[in-house]
Design a protein around this motif. Structure first.
Motif, short mmCIF file in Angstrom:
data_model
loop_
_atom_site.label_atom_id
_atom_site.label_comp_id
_atom_site.label_asym_id
_atom_site.label_seq_id
_atom_site.Cartn_x
_atom_site.Cartn_y
_atom_site.Cartn_z
N VAL A 9 0.83 -1.20 0.00
CA VAL A 9 0.00 0.00 0.00
C VAL A 9 0.87 1.25 0.00
O VAL A 9 1.88 1.31 0.71
CB VAL A 9 -0.93 0.03 1.24
CG1 VAL A 9 -1.79 1.28 1.26
CG2 VAL A 9 -1.80 -1.22 1.29
N VAL A 10 0.46 2.23 -0.79
CA VAL A 10 1.10 3.56 -0.78
C VAL A 10 0.07 4.56 -0.29
O VAL A 10 -1.07 4.56 -0.75
CB VAL A 10 1.62 3.96 -2.18
CG1 VAL A 10 2.00 5.43 -2.22
CG2 VAL A 10 2.81 3.09 -2.57
N VAL A 12 -0.57 8.71 0.24
CA VAL A 12 -0.09 10.04 -0.14
C VAL A 12 -0.95 11.07 0.58
O VAL A 12 -2.16 11.14 0.36
CB VAL A 12 -0.17 10.26 -1.67
CG1 VAL A 12 0.45 11.60 -2.03
CG2 VAL A 12 0.48 9.13 -2.43
N ALA A 43 5.62 10.51 -4.76
CA ALA A 43 4.80 9.30 -4.85
C ALA A 43 4.62 8.89 -6.31
O ALA A 43 4.72 7.71 -6.65
CB ALA A 43 3.44 9.53 -4.20
N LEU A 47 5.75 5.35 -7.91
CA LEU A 47 4.77 4.48 -8.56
C LEU A 47 5.20 4.05 -9.96
O LEU A 47 4.67 3.08 -10.49
CB LEU A 47 3.40 5.16 -8.60
CG LEU A 47 2.73 5.32 -7.24
CD1 LEU A 47 1.53 6.24 -7.35
CD2 LEU A 47 2.33 3.97 -6.67
N ILE A 52 2.12 -1.90 -7.06
CA ILE A 52 1.61 -2.00 -5.70
C ILE A 52 0.17 -2.50 -5.80
O ILE A 52 -0.38 -2.64 -6.89
CB ILE A 52 1.67 -0.65 -4.95
CG1 ILE A 52 0.78 0.39 -5.62
CG2 ILE A 52 3.10 -0.16 -4.83
CD1 ILE A 52 0.50 1.58 -4.75
N LEU A 55 -3.63 2.16 -3.44
CA LEU A 55 -3.16 3.54 -3.25
C LEU A 55 -4.21 4.30 -2.46
O LEU A 55 -5.40 4.25 -2.80
CB LEU A 55 -2.95 4.19 -4.62
CG LEU A 55 -2.52 5.65 -4.65
CD1 LEU A 55 -1.16 5.83 -3.99
CD2 LEU A 55 -2.46 6.13 -6.09
N VAL A 57 -5.02 8.15 -1.22
CA VAL A 57 -4.62 9.52 -1.53
C VAL A 57 -5.53 10.51 -0.84
O VAL A 57 -6.76 10.35 -0.85
CB VAL A 57 -4.66 9.76 -3.06
CG1 VAL A 57 -4.21 11.17 -3.39
CG2 VAL A 57 -3.83 8.76 -3.80
N THR A 70 -4.69 11.85 -9.27
CA THR A 70 -5.31 10.71 -9.93
C THR A 70 -5.29 10.86 -11.44
O THR A 70 -4.95 9.92 -12.17
CB THR A 70 -6.76 10.53 -9.43
OG1 THR A 70 -6.74 10.34 -8.01
CG2 THR A 70 -7.43 9.34 -10.08
N ASN A 81 1.18 1.20 -12.52
CA ASN A 81 0.12 1.41 -11.54
C ASN A 81 -0.99 2.32 -12.03
O ASN A 81 -1.78 2.82 -11.23
CB ASN A 81 0.73 1.97 -10.25
CG ASN A 81 1.63 0.98 -9.58
OD1 ASN A 81 1.20 -0.08 -9.16
ND2 ASN A 81 2.91 1.30 -9.50
N MET A 86 -7.79 2.62 -5.93
CA MET A 86 -7.45 3.80 -5.12
C MET A 86 -8.57 4.09 -4.13
O MET A 86 -9.73 3.88 -4.43
CB MET A 86 -7.25 5.02 -6.02
CG MET A 86 -6.12 4.88 -6.98
SD MET A 86 -6.03 6.30 -8.10
CE MET A 86 -5.51 7.58 -7.01
#
Length: 90
Positions: A9-10, A12, A43, A47, A52, A55, A57, A70, A81, A86
């Motif tokens: 997981v990322v 932001v 980020a 990516l 990943i 995400l 955000v 986005t 990605n 998201m």
């Protein structure tokens, strides 16, 4: 219970506090691979490097808001990605 230990997981968000809260929730759910970014451009660069699973955000960021972030990500068709799931936080 689901095994989320391999989920990548990322997050932001320009707020350190929000990053910590979301990270803690993910860790409590068993997610071990969490990357946090306060700068959207960093980020986006990250990516481009690999895939990943999810995400997260923030919608309201100063430099590049969640909608523009986005749009930028989805517009990079060569980005691995560009179509990932998201979640937008408000």
């Amino acid at each position: 219970m689901y095994d989320l230990s391999d989920l990548s997981v990322v997050i932001v968000d320009d707020s350190d506090f929000s990053l910590k809260v979301v990270s803690c929730v993910l860790n409590a759910l068993g997610v071990k691979k969490v990357r946090r970014f306060t700068a959207p451009e960093e980020a986006l660069h990250f990516l481009q490097m690999g895939t990943i699973d999810l995400l997260i955000v923030d919608y309201m960021m100063d430099y590049l808001d969640g909608r523009d972030f986005t749009r930028t990500l989805r517009g990079e068709r060569k980005n691995p990605n560009s179509t990932l799931p998201m979640i937008m936080l408000t």
